[in-house]
Design an enzyme around this catalytic site. Structure first.
Site, mmCIF file in Angstrom:
data_model
loop_
_atom_site.group_PDB
_atom_site.id
_atom_site.type_symbol
_atom_site.label_atom_id
_atom_site.label_comp_id
_atom_site.label_asym_id
_atom_site.label_seq_id
_atom_site.Cartn_x
_atom_site.Cartn_y
_atom_site.Cartn_z
ATOM 1 C CE1 TYR A 160 115.227 -108.018 -5.100
ATOM 2 C CE2 TYR A 160 117.121 -107.267 -3.862
ATOM 3 C CZ TYR A 160 115.855 -107.036 -4.358
ATOM 4 O OH TYR A 160 115.218 -105.850 -4.117
ATOM 5 C CD GLU B 97 130.206 -86.250 2.434
ATOM 6 O OE1 GLU B 97 130.964 -85.311 2.760
ATOM 7 O OE2 GLU B 97 128.975 -86.131 2.306
#
Length: 411
Positions: free
Chosen positions: A315, A392
């Site tokens: 990348y 979360e």
């Protein structure tokens, strides 16, 4: 694990962001449920049929134009605002890593040798909820939003596949601004950080085969031992980085694997040296590639050996736009409160294929902290660990920031 941030701001400082936190909090059960569904069934690479189906189901019923990829399991969804205007892109990656999960979570991976250890399951869930939230605010949008659900980020160039298939033109008008969010377990939960300029490194891999002449371990003078040559390359390559690369242009050369021989008393014919090259500019990247080849070839020759060198481009450098990067911090502060928005001081030497998108479109990648409650930042298991945990509750803020970015761009 907690699923809400009890100290999250509930009123935005700008009218266009009013109610976003409350709306994201109302969606949190849906966000968590999708995250856990994807976490239980992780898929790797470009072919992710179960993940693709879960995303399509999560988007069903929304006023979106949904298409899927031909060369991968990508999902592209377009939301058209009530008024004409530009197009922005929001990206979330989908794929997992080849790890055996050791978290002990009730919703741990059910697939042996596969785990969402980089948080891409949370990216999927946050982007899907942002699509739902933005769909409910179409009247505030002057333009289009492209939701880019991308597979194959972990080394398979999934973003390039989607670019080749026209994701930037999915709305009929070219994307003018792009944004991606990446979760991390080593930042305070709920905090968003971003910066202008180079943000993540280029990532190339190298494979060196050192060739000598095999022989008896007790008579090395009758052979050409490739092992000392391979060992000498380790130090020589580090010296090359320290002495040939500017101290103002970071570069990393890491030897990740050395392999040679079959037993204790045989000098092998060959030795294998493999690793990674990371830089934060394309000029430095080119310099390191040139110097790398020279060092390896000459060290091998000094030991009477030869070397075959293969450097596989990975990348490119992830470069945030000089305007969009700082503006993400401003948007986050306006939507969540200034305590949740921080300038990112230093780039990371990890790599991201969102870099392909940022080569074509002004935009930014930001990071969302999700350190588990009760865990010190320096003791949190990092991304790519088989024991990594994400709070979360942080996803609530991720949904807000995705949504706020689009609302700001298309106001």
């Amino acid at each position: 694990m907690s699923t809400t941030l009890p100290t999250a701001r509930t009123t935005a400082s700008e009218p266009r962001f009013t109610g976003l936190v409350e709306a994201a909090r109302a969606l949190q059960p849906r966000t968590v449920a999708l995250r856990r569904q994807v976490h239980r069934h992780p898929e790797q690479g470009l072919d992710l049929p179960a993940t693709q189906a879960a995303i399509q189901h999560a988007l069903s019923g929304l006023p979106l134009e949904v298409t899927t990829g031909g060369s991968s399991s990508s999902v592209t969804a377009v939301l058209r605002g009530d008024k004409p205007g530009p197009t922005v892109l929001l990206r979330g990656d989908m794929d997992a890593l080849p790890l055996q999960e050791e978290t002990g979570l009730a919703y741990a991976s059910e697939i042996d040798g596969s785990m969402h250890a980089c948080g891409h399951d949370t990216h999927v869930a946050m982007l899907a909820s942002a699509a739902r939230l933005l769909s409910s605010r179409r009247d505030a949008l002057a333009g289009q939003v492209v939701f880019m659900f991308q597979p194959g980020e972990e080394g398979q160039h999934g973003a390039r596949h989607m670019l080749d298939e026209g994701v930037l033109d999915a709305a009929g008008t070219p994307v003018e601004k792009a944004f991606a969010l990446h979760i991390t377990s080593t930042l305070q939960s709920g905090v968003v950080v971003c910066r202008p300029g180079p943000t993540m490194a280029s990532a190339d891999t190298f494979h060196i085969t050192v060739k000598g002449r095999g022989g008896h371990g007790g008579m090395p003078h009758d052979a050409l031992d490739p092992v000392p040559a391979a060992a000498a390359m380790v130090g020589a390559l580090q010296t090359m980085v320290a002495r040939r690369v500017s101290v103002h242009q970071p570069a990393v050369v890491t030897i990740g694997r050395i392999s040679a021989g079959t037993t204790t008393n045989i000098i092998p014919e060959t030795a294998l040296v493999e690793g990674t090259i990371r830089t934060l500019s394309e000029n430095t990247r080119a310099l390191v590639h040139r110097e790398f080849q020279q060092v390896v070839t000459h060290v091998a020759a000094a030991h009477g050996c030869t070397a075959e060198v293969e450097v596989v481009p990975g990348y490119p450098v992830t470069v945030n736009d000089d305007v969009v990067g700082p503006h993400v911090v401003d948007i986050t502060g306006a939507a969540l409160g200034s305590r949740w928005a921080t300038h990112m001081e230093d780039p990371l030497m990890g790599a991201e294929d969102f870099s392909y998108v940022l080569q074509r479109v002004p935009g930014a990648m930001a990071f969302l902290g999700a350190c588990p409650r009760g865990v010190e930042l320096d003791r949190a298991e990092p991304n790519h660990s088989s024991r990594v945990l994400f709070d979360e509750a942080a996803m609530e803020h991720g949904v807000v920031v995705y949504t706020a970015f689009a609302l700001d761009a298309l106001r």
